[in-house]
Design an enzyme around this catalytic site. Structure first.
Site, PDB file in Angstrom:
ATOM      1  N   ALA B  80      63.092  28.139  -0.724  1.00  0.00           N
ATOM      2  CA  ALA B  80      62.282  28.138  -1.944  1.00  0.00           C
ATOM      3  C   ALA B  80      61.341  26.936  -2.009  1.00  0.00           C
ATOM      4  CB  ALA B  80      63.204  28.126  -3.161  1.00  0.00           C
ATOM      5  N   ALA B 148      66.753  25.199  -1.412  1.00  0.00           N
ATOM      6  CA  ALA B 148      65.445  24.567  -1.541  1.00  0.00           C
ATOM      7  C   ALA B 148      64.906  24.108  -0.200  1.00  0.00           C
ATOM      8  CB  ALA B 148      65.542  23.375  -2.475  1.00  0.00           C
ATOM      9  N   CYS B 149      63.637  24.386  -0.009  1.00  0.00           N
ATOM     10  CA  CYS B 149      62.992  23.889   1.186  1.00  0.00           C
ATOM     11  C   CYS B 149      62.772  22.382   0.962  1.00  0.00           C
ATOM     12  CB  CYS B 149      61.666  24.604   1.360  1.00  0.00           C
ATOM     13  SG  CYS B 149      61.014  24.499   3.020  1.00  0.00           S
ATOM     14  N   PHE B 150      62.184  21.713   1.889  1.00  0.00           N
ATOM     15  CA  PHE B 150      61.852  20.300   1.740  1.00  0.00           C
ATOM     16  C   PHE B 150      63.074  19.388   1.764  1.00  0.00           C
ATOM     17  CE2 PHE B 150      57.710  21.650   0.265  1.00  0.00           C
ATOM     18  CZ  PHE B 150      56.917  20.685   0.834  1.00  0.00           C
ATOM     19  N   ASP B 151      64.271  19.923   1.950  1.00  0.00           N
ATOM     20  CA  ASP B 151      65.398  19.003   1.904  1.00  0.00           C
ATOM     21  C   ASP B 151      65.960  18.695   3.278  1.00  0.00           C
ATOM     22  OD1 ASP B 151      66.602  21.336   2.467  1.00  0.00           O
ATOM     23  OD2 ASP B 151      68.069  21.266   0.854  1.00  0.00           O
TER      24      ASP B 151
END
Lengths: 128, 281
Positions: B80, B148-151
């Site tokens: 996401a 969540a993306c970006f993690d």
């Protein structure tokens, strides 16, 4: 270095096909899994779905890309490898074995159909 | 120098944004348009999820509506992303285009060079994570990831001080690569986490704290250095130049061709604004 398993048929889209009796087992090659990287999801075709040689039959998601999966043969999907739902990494660790993707029932002699695809030697030369 | 097209399609509706990317892929496959770099934004701010994510399991649609956010499922993988104060880019190029490697990670590196150059031109000490030599652990299975993306920086991800600063996703269909991603000016992790579902509030809190340590937006980095924030026009100008440099191409400003507009319209109604696509899992 990628391995090519002798005795299978191959496509330029990096799928392999193994002839059974009246059906063909399908997966992606060692070269393909290497190119894709860690595979996290395999979207199967539906059981009973008609598939056509060279046409998309599903998708493969690796950590970095989503790639179409093409059917090497024309026929009807009879089985999919449900072990990949929990363990998609089997495609990476054993692409010609436990990482198979689907089985397609074909019209005609499965052995003859697979023989019309690229041979292991031809595919090896192609993927170099 | 190779001539690529540059199109800026402004802030658009979520379904439209995804439809335009796919329409460009199609036109490029047909040989109707050159390889393309596209910049765009979102109206309304939108949560997008990956091609195979389970919408109901991972998204709190009640919260999404309350915040007035849009929603769309991408054709690319990954997790996401909240598209709000960001410059979104896409790069569309044939797998057979000269200089595009067959290996996915290598192609990523080539197509992401413009991002790296851009962040550096802005004055950030950005780098691309390598294989494993930098000690950044790659997630190896879906089970290890949060929604969540970006993690989680993976191979060839862009990081500043160990934090992921740009998130990108790719797909390949019919011999054409689409890579799109977010260049974040600001990151509202509170808002992002308020629209994602978690097993319980503790898990959510833990994930959000972790996320805060692993992801950053451009202006977070500047504020941390005591420097003034950058504006969208500057970011657009810098990255337009850096994409050209990274791709070794001249970016020639153009618009969408009628066939692209037509197909995008059809893809909006038949796919990206359609529940059978957005809620298919």
């Amino acid at each position: 270095m990628s391995t090519v398993k002798p005795g299978l048929g191959y496509t330029e889209e990096h799928e392999w096909a193994e002839a059974g009796s009246g059906s063909v087992k399908i997966g992606i090659t060692d070269f393909a899994q290497n190119q894709l990287g860690d595979i996290v999801f395999v979207e199967f075709p539906q059981i009973g779905q008609a598939v056509e040689a060279g046409q998309p039959m599903g998708s493969i998601e690796s950590v970095k890309t989503v790639s179409e999966l093409y059917s090497p043969v024309t026929g009807t999907v009879t089985k999919v490898n449900e072990a990949l739902l929990d363990s998609p990494e089997l495609v990476n660790s054993d692409p010609y074995g436990e990482g198979w993707i689907a089985e397609v029932e074909v019209d005609g002699d499965a052995g003859e159909i697979v023989k019309k695809l690229l041979s292991a030697d031809q595919y090896e030369a192609f993927s170099k | 120098m190779a001539a690529w097209r540059f199109v800026h399609t402004g802030n658009r509706f979520p379904a439209e944004n995804m439809a335009i990317d796919e329409a460009i892929m199609n036109a490029h496959r047909q040989g109707e348009v050159p390889p393309t770099v596209r910049f765009y934004g979102w109206n309304p701010a939108t949560l997008s999820i990956g091609c195979f994510q389970q919408a109901d399991k991972e998204v709190d649609f009640g919260a999404l509506r309350e915040l007035g956010l849009g929603f769309v499922r991408r054709a690319t993988g990954g997790r996401a992303v909240l598209h709000d104060e960001e410059l979104t880019y896409s790069v569309i190029v044939s797998e057979r285009y000269p200089g595009i490697p067959a290996n996915v990670a290598e192609a990523y590196r080539i197509l992401s060079r413009g991002l790296l150059i851009g962040f550096r031109k802005l004055g950030l000490d950005a780098r691309m994570t390598g294989h494993d030599e930098d000690g950044v652990e790659r997630p190896s299975s879906r089970a290890a990831l949060t929604a969540a993306c970006f993690d989680a920086p993976s191979k060839y991800e862009l990081v500043v001080d160990g934090r992921k600063i740009a998130g990108s996703a790719q797909m390949r269909a019919g011999g054409v690569i689409l890579q799109h991603g977010s260049i974040l000016l600001e990151l509202d992790d509170e808002k992002l986490f308020s629209v994602l579902r978690f097993a319980n509030p503790d898990v959510k809190q833990r994930m959000q704290t972790l996320f805060g340590r692993k992801a950053a937006a451009i202006n977070d980095c500047f504020r941390r250095k005591g420097m003034p924030p950058v504006t969208m026009p500057l970011v657009e100008q810098v990255f337009r130049g850096s994409f050209a440099e990274g791709l070794g191409a001249e970016l020639i400003e153009g618009g969408l061709i009628p066939a692209e507009v037509e197909l995008a319209d059809r893809l909006v109604s038949e796919k990206y604004a359609n529940d059978s696509w957005n809620y298919r899992r």
